[in-house]
Design an enzyme around this catalytic site. Structure first.
Site, PDB file in Angstrom:
ATOM      1  N   HIS A   1       0.886  -1.167   0.000  1.00 43.35           N
ATOM      2  CA  HIS A   1       0.000   0.000   0.000  1.00 43.35           C
ATOM      3  C   HIS A   1       0.928   1.222   0.000  1.00 43.35           C
ATOM      4  O   HIS A   1       2.012   1.177   0.599  1.00 43.35           O
ATOM      5  CB  HIS A   1      -0.812   0.126   1.290  1.00 43.35           C
ATOM      6  CG  HIS A   1      -1.757  -0.989   1.588  1.00 43.35           C
ATOM      7  ND1 HIS A   1      -1.408  -2.082   2.313  1.00 43.35           N
ATOM      8  CD2 HIS A   1      -3.069  -1.133   1.279  1.00 43.35           C
ATOM      9  CE1 HIS A   1      -2.473  -2.878   2.441  1.00 43.35           C
ATOM     10  NE2 HIS A   1      -3.486  -2.329   1.821  1.00 43.35           N
TER      11      HIS A   1
ATOM     12  N   ASP B   1       2.382   1.990   3.361  1.00 40.47           N
ATOM     13  CA  ASP B   1       3.380   1.055   3.920  1.00 40.47           C
ATOM     14  C   ASP B   1       4.778   1.537   3.529  1.00 40.47           C
ATOM     15  O   ASP B   1       5.723   1.423   4.291  1.00 40.47           O
ATOM     16  CB  ASP B   1       3.234  -0.366   3.343  1.00 40.47           C
ATOM     17  CG  ASP B   1       1.836  -0.921   3.430  1.00 40.47           C
ATOM     18  OD1 ASP B   1       1.106  -0.516   4.344  1.00 40.47           O
ATOM     19  OD2 ASP B   1       1.490  -1.756   2.576  1.00 40.47           O
TER      20      ASP B   1
END
Ligand code: XUL
Ligand code: CO
Length: 447
Positions: free
Chosen positions: A109, A112
């Site tokens: 993501h 992240d």
């Protein structure tokens, strides 16, 4: 397979070398027993078939925190108080891990990889900065990006959803984030782009216009598709179904629901499905059911490989260990010609009680060995064709005569009535369920 091990300014997994294949007799927990990357099975290597990926979020961002207590794993890569330096350290740790595990892909993501900034443009800059470093790491290690996605569910602004939020201002923020995540995915050569609904659903019908939200969702996905294509993204967009958690009702509840939604809004040419085993079980189906639904629709994109806990029915995201389920799923995938752009992404997390550094490796090795065994079993199932023959035999009445005409759309309801009248009561024929269930076990024990 041997990859270049990439170690950053610090080694985060010292004392662990590249994971070797040692085969069946080995009792080394840090070795593969079944996953032999270069072994050829049904015309391709195991690595080419299985296309394993490590997920960034659980593995490098998860600490084991739960609603009752804090994390139990304090990662060395999280120690810098500057969030951008911590993001760089996390990147070093991630690529050291991928290359020691010899996994060919990873998934992320946006959040992240890089922290959210104080403004849209600061968030974009943070992401671009880390993406440039990730690009270097990919080159150095040979590890590739299976898919990217945007986390449009954690920030408080998304409490009522992202693309389906009742407030346009929030929808616009989701758009900004997806645009930047698509840019990042294209820059890193991502082979797919995923939308997991997150909070795209609702909790209370009395305050929700589901029609407005679903129309907006489709409009948003259409805009994302068009933007992605305009910057050169050629891969499939994938929707990841899930029936609940965090929302009470999620719009993308299972494969068939998503297939219907995509067809209804004319998105089925560009979008496929990213199944997750634990999401399928939450929706009340066996994992293989959704695999079959996607194959039938020509929409199987990729798989988040994990499992739930049948006793509590939560999204526990455990590493896959169930050979029966994995063999059955792999037999369907193999019979369909195998993955094209997709793969098996370990969207799975260590248990809160698993706190050793080796546990990271052991969990993934177990998942990879389970699917490698599943592939070997699937090869036998497909090659011997016993199940296919049983199915052919079961539907044989549609191969000739009026059954064939029915299949070809040549009969009317009156014709059915005449047929029933003429032929009388049909002979009962066994579905042989126990036999076909036992067959899978025979194949499991045969490898
Ligand atoms: C959540 C989940 C996500 C998606 C990506 O249950 O599976 O991690 O895979 O957003
Ligand atoms: Co997932």
């Amino acid at each position: 397979m041997s990859q270049n091990i990439t170690i950053g300014r610090k080694e985060y997994f010292p004392g662990i070398a590249q994971i070797p294949f040692e085969g069946k007799g080995s009792d080394n927990p840090l070795a593969f027993k079944a996953y032999d990357a270069t072994r050829v099975v049904a015309g391709k290597t195991m690595q080419e078939h299985l296309r394993f990926a490590v997920c960034y979020w659980h593995t490098f961002c998860g600490t084991g925190a739960d609603p009752f207590g804090p994390g139990t794993r304090i990662h060395a890569w999280d120690s810098d108080s500057n969030p951008m330096q911590a993001a760089k350290d996390r990147l070093d740790a991630a690529f050291e891990f991928f290359s020691k595990l010899t996994v060919p892909y990873y998934c992320f993501h946006d959040r992240d990889l890089a922290p959210e900034g104080d403004s849209v443009s600061e968030s974009e800059k943070n992401l671009q900065h880390i993406v440039a470093l990730a690009k270097e790491k990919q080159k150095e290690s040979g590890v590739k990006l299976l898919w990217g996605t945007a986390n449009t569910f954690s920030h408080t602004r998304y409490m009522n959803g992202a693309a389906t939020n009742p407030d346009f201002n929030v929808v616009a923020h989701a758009g900004a984030q997806v645009k930047a995540a698509l840019d990042a995915t294209v820059e890193l050569g991502g082979e797919n782009y995923v939308f997991w609904g997150g909070r795209e659903g609702y909790a209370c019908l009395q305050n929700t216009s589901t029609k407005t939200e679903l129309d907006n969702f489709a409009r948003f996905l259409t805009m994302a598709r068009d933007y992605g294509r305009s910057i050169g993204f050629k891969g499939p967009y994938l929707i990841e179904p899930k029936p609940m958690e965090p929302m009470y009702h999620q719009y993308d509840s299972d494969a068939q629901t998503v297939i219907g939604f995509l067809r209804h809004y004319g998105l089925d040419k560009d979008f496929k499905i990213n199944l997750e085993a634990n999401h399928t079980t939450l929706s009340g189906h066996d994992p293989a059911h959704d695999v079959q639904m996607c194959i039938d629709a020509g929409m199987l994109g990729s798989i988040d490989a994990n499992r739930g806990n049948p006793q509590n029915g939560w999204d526990t995201d455990q590493f896959p260990t169930n050979i029966y389920d994995c063999a059955l799923a792999m037999s369907l995938i193999l019979d369909d010609g195998g993955f094209t752009s997709g793969g098996l992404n370990f969207d799975a997390k260590l248990r809160r009680e698993s706190t050793n550094m080796q546990d990271f490796f052991i969990a993934h090795i177990g998942g990879m060995d389970t699917y490698a065994r599943g592939l070997l079993i699937a090869e036998k199932i497909v090659k011997e064709g016993k199940l296919a023959m049983i199915k052919d035999q079961r539907y044989r009445s549609f191969n000739s005569g009026e059954g064939k005409e029915f299949r070809e759309g040549k009969l009317s309801l009156n014709n059915l009535r005449e047929h029933a009248h003429k032929h009388g009561e049909p002979v009962l024929e066994s579905g042989r369920q126990e036999y076909v269930e036992n067959l899978i076990n025979d194949y499991i024990f045969s490898i």
